[in-house]
Design a protein around this motif. Sequence first.
Motif, PDB file in Angstrom:
ATOM      1  N   THR A  94       2.343  -8.452  -2.051  1.00 49.12           N
ATOM      2  CA  THR A  94       1.786  -9.068  -0.944  1.00 49.12           C
ATOM      3  C   THR A  94       2.981  -9.435   0.053  1.00 49.12           C
ATOM      4  OG1 THR A  94       2.040 -11.135  -2.131  1.00 49.12           O
ATOM      5  CG2 THR A  94       0.041  -9.906  -2.330  1.00 49.12           C
ATOM      6  N   PHE A  95       3.917  -8.977   0.050  1.00 40.97           N
ATOM      7  CA  PHE A  95       5.051  -9.301   1.103  1.00 40.97           C
ATOM      8  C   PHE A  95       4.702  -9.183   2.528  1.00 40.97           C
ATOM      9  CE2 PHE A  95       9.162 -10.023   2.617  1.00 40.97           C
ATOM     10  CZ  PHE A  95       9.647  -8.877   3.448  1.00 40.97           C
ATOM     11  N   SER A  96       4.067  -8.328   2.698  1.00 41.18           N
ATOM     12  CA  SER A  96       3.380  -8.200   4.009  1.00 41.18           C
ATOM     13  C   SER A  96       2.609  -9.411   4.814  1.00 41.18           C
ATOM     14  CB  SER A  96       2.970  -7.021   4.476  1.00 41.18           C
ATOM     15  OG  SER A  96       1.669  -6.704   3.773  1.00 41.18           O
ATOM     16  N   THR A  97       2.019 -10.032   3.869  1.00 42.72           N
ATOM     17  CA  THR A  97       1.035 -11.153   4.348  1.00 42.72           C
ATOM     18  C   THR A  97       1.958 -12.337   4.580  1.00 42.72           C
ATOM     19  OG1 THR A  97       0.841 -11.952   1.996  1.00 42.72           O
ATOM     20  CG2 THR A  97      -0.674 -10.107   2.678  1.00 42.72           C
ATOM     21  N   TYR A  98       3.322 -12.322   4.461  1.00 45.23           N
ATOM     22  CA  TYR A  98       3.920 -13.523   4.525  1.00 45.23           C
ATOM     23  C   TYR A  98       4.907 -13.655   5.652  1.00 45.23           C
ATOM     24  CZ  TYR A  98       2.948 -15.120  -0.199  1.00 45.23           C
ATOM     25  OH  TYR A  98       2.348 -15.331  -1.489  1.00 45.23           O
ATOM     26  N   ALA A  99       5.074 -14.623   6.281  1.00 46.49           N
ATOM     27  CA  ALA A  99       6.004 -14.938   7.405  1.00 46.49           C
ATOM     28  C   ALA A  99       7.335 -15.248   6.841  1.00 46.49           C
ATOM     29  CB  ALA A  99       5.779 -16.091   8.461  1.00 46.49           C
ATOM     30  N   MET A 100       8.351 -14.874   7.010  1.00 51.74           N
ATOM     31  CA  MET A 100       9.551 -15.302   6.403  1.00 51.74           C
ATOM     32  C   MET A 100      10.810 -16.012   7.251  1.00 51.74           C
ATOM     33  SD  MET A 100       9.111 -13.484   3.581  1.00 51.74           S
ATOM     34  CE  MET A 100      10.489 -13.276   2.869  1.00 51.74           C
ATOM     35  N   ALA A 101      11.707 -16.652   6.490  1.00 59.64           N
ATOM     36  CA  ALA A 101      12.597 -17.396   7.079  1.00 59.64           C
ATOM     37  C   ALA A 101      13.724 -17.463   6.671  1.00 59.64           C
ATOM     38  CB  ALA A 101      12.201 -18.748   7.435  1.00 59.64           C
ATOM     39  N   TRP A 102      14.753 -17.801   6.912  1.00 55.91           N
ATOM     40  CA  TRP A 102      16.069 -18.357   6.592  1.00 55.91           C
ATOM     41  C   TRP A 102      16.278 -19.683   7.028  1.00 55.91           C
ATOM     42  CZ3 TRP A 102      18.883 -15.247   3.219  1.00 55.91           C
ATOM     43  CH2 TRP A 102      18.476 -13.850   3.036  1.00 55.91           C
ATOM     44  N   PHE A 103      16.921 -20.421   5.583  1.00 50.47           N
ATOM     45  CA  PHE A 103      17.303 -21.818   6.009  1.00 50.47           C
ATOM     46  C   PHE A 103      18.681 -21.918   5.285  1.00 50.47           C
ATOM     47  CE2 PHE A 103      13.571 -24.462   7.129  1.00 50.47           C
ATOM     48  CZ  PHE A 103      12.733 -23.440   6.854  1.00 50.47           C
ATOM     49  N   ARG A 104      19.552 -23.104   5.564  1.00 55.04           N
ATOM     50  CA  ARG A 104      20.677 -22.999   5.000  1.00 55.04           C
ATOM     51  C   ARG A 104      21.081 -24.554   4.698  1.00 55.04           C
ATOM     52  NH1 ARG A 104      24.795 -21.861  10.305  1.00 55.04           N
ATOM     53  NH2 ARG A 104      24.606 -24.067  11.192  1.00 55.04           N
ATOM     54  N   GLN A 105      21.815 -24.529   3.704  1.00 55.22           N
ATOM     55  CA  GLN A 105      22.132 -26.246   3.444  1.00 55.22           C
ATOM     56  C   GLN A 105      23.754 -26.245   2.899  1.00 55.22           C
ATOM     57  OE1 GLN A 105      19.806 -27.578   0.051  1.00 55.22           O
ATOM     58  NE2 GLN A 105      20.130 -29.995   0.927  1.00 55.22           N
ATOM     59  N   ALA A 106      24.426 -27.020   3.637  1.00 53.27           N
ATOM     60  CA  ALA A 106      25.776 -27.307   3.732  1.00 53.27           C
ATOM     61  C   ALA A 106      25.996 -28.795   2.428  1.00 53.27           C
ATOM     62  CB  ALA A 106      26.339 -27.597   4.875  1.00 53.27           C
ATOM     63  N   PRO A 107      27.037 -28.635   2.101  1.00 51.93           N
ATOM     64  CA  PRO A 107      27.358 -29.798   1.058  1.00 51.93           C
ATOM     65  C   PRO A 107      26.921 -31.130   1.813  1.00 51.93           C
ATOM     66  CG  PRO A 107      29.099 -28.056   0.624  1.00 51.93           C
ATOM     67  CD  PRO A 107      28.205 -27.785   1.979  1.00 51.93           C
ATOM     68  N   GLY A 108      26.298 -31.838   1.102  1.00 51.64           N
ATOM     69  CA  GLY A 108      25.809 -33.448   1.648  1.00 51.64           C
ATOM     70  C   GLY A 108      25.172 -33.362   2.864  1.00 51.64           C
ATOM     71  N   LYS A 109      24.444 -32.387   3.217  1.00 51.81           N
ATOM     72  CA  LYS A 109      23.699 -32.278   4.345  1.00 51.81           C
ATOM     73  C   LYS A 109      22.265 -31.734   3.900  1.00 51.81           C
ATOM     74  CE  LYS A 109      26.903 -31.447   7.831  1.00 51.81           C
ATOM     75  NZ  LYS A 109      27.366 -30.776   9.021  1.00 51.81           N
ATOM     76  N   GLU A 110      21.113 -31.939   4.913  1.00 50.50           N
ATOM     77  CA  GLU A 110      19.948 -31.632   4.511  1.00 50.50           C
ATOM     78  C   GLU A 110      19.689 -29.951   4.807  1.00 50.50           C
ATOM     79  OE1 GLU A 110      17.433 -35.641   5.496  1.00 50.50           O
ATOM     80  OE2 GLU A 110      16.966 -33.883   6.845  1.00 50.50           O
ATOM     81  N   ARG A 111      18.664 -29.329   4.118  1.00 47.58           N
ATOM     82  CA  ARG A 111      18.365 -27.961   4.328  1.00 47.58           C
ATOM     83  C   ARG A 111      18.021 -27.848   5.924  1.00 47.58           C
ATOM     84  NH1 ARG A 111      16.030 -24.730  -0.272  1.00 47.58           N
ATOM     85  NH2 ARG A 111      17.554 -25.754  -1.465  1.00 47.58           N
ATOM     86  N   GLU A 112      18.523 -26.948   6.401  1.00 43.84           N
ATOM     87  CA  GLU A 112      18.431 -26.514   7.869  1.00 43.84           C
ATOM     88  C   GLU A 112      17.879 -25.279   8.269  1.00 43.84           C
ATOM     89  OE1 GLU A 112      21.699 -26.662  11.703  1.00 43.84           O
ATOM     90  OE2 GLU A 112      22.337 -26.078   9.559  1.00 43.84           O
ATOM     91  N   TYR A 113      16.991 -25.329   9.253  1.00 44.73           N
ATOM     92  CA  TYR A 113      16.122 -24.098   9.586  1.00 44.73           C
ATOM     93  C   TYR A 113      17.216 -22.986  10.465  1.00 44.73           C
ATOM     94  CZ  TYR A 113      13.196 -21.097  12.446  1.00 44.73           C
ATOM     95  OH  TYR A 113      12.512 -20.028  13.142  1.00 44.73           O
ATOM     96  N   TYR A 171      19.325 -19.767   2.262  1.00 48.79           N
ATOM     97  CA  TYR A 171      17.844 -19.577   1.380  1.00 48.79           C
ATOM     98  C   TYR A 171      16.975 -18.787   2.189  1.00 48.79           C
ATOM     99  CZ  TYR A 171      19.760 -23.208  -1.571  1.00 48.79           C
ATOM    100  OH  TYR A 171      20.401 -24.222  -2.423  1.00 48.79           O
ATOM    101  N   CYS A 172      16.292 -17.936   1.591  1.00 44.70           N
ATOM    102  CA  CYS A 172      14.993 -17.093   2.025  1.00 44.70           C
ATOM    103  C   CYS A 172      13.879 -17.815   1.566  1.00 44.70           C
ATOM    104  CB  CYS A 172      15.306 -15.633   1.425  1.00 44.70           C
ATOM    105  SG  CYS A 172      13.797 -14.796   1.720  1.00 44.70           S
ATOM    106  N   ALA A 173      12.949 -17.767   2.356  1.00 48.38           N
ATOM    107  CA  ALA A 173      11.729 -18.614   2.293  1.00 48.38           C
ATOM    108  C   ALA A 173      10.541 -17.744   2.947  1.00 48.38           C
ATOM    109  CB  ALA A 173      11.750 -19.780   2.919  1.00 48.38           C
ATOM    110  N   ALA A 174       9.472 -18.005   2.198  1.00 48.55           N
ATOM    111  CA  ALA A 174       8.056 -17.228   2.611  1.00 48.55           C
ATOM    112  C   ALA A 174       7.021 -18.110   2.852  1.00 48.55           C
ATOM    113  CB  ALA A 174       7.760 -16.228   1.560  1.00 48.55           C
TER     114      ALA A 174
END
Length: 125
Positions: A28-47, A95-98
Amino acid sequence: QVQLEESGGGLVQAGGSLRLSCAASGRTFSTYAMAWFRQAPGKEREYVASIRRSGGTTDYADSMKGRFIISRERAKNTVYLQMNSLKVEDTAVYYCAATGLDSIAHRNTADYDLWGQGTQVTVSS
């Protein structure tokens, strides 16, 4: 259920490049929109960036525009993040996300259903 696995992280000097990959299992991969996020130490996860189901529409956080490129390859069930002109401040776990949401670009972590384990990117000066 799709499972996501990132790879391609590592240590690179400032100004260098890396390409991250996110391999998705499941048909079902093709049914998802995908994104990358990142998180540095001590910081929130960022788009970082996202790509719609069709692969034809992409979106980037302002600080990544012109440096990062997101793409997807349906035949390999894989999403990529090409990162160029890397800066020390790009150091983070990526991080990869769907998401099943595909009407607009979604930049909020709460909109994403599935996450990979992350891959470390370290940029040295």
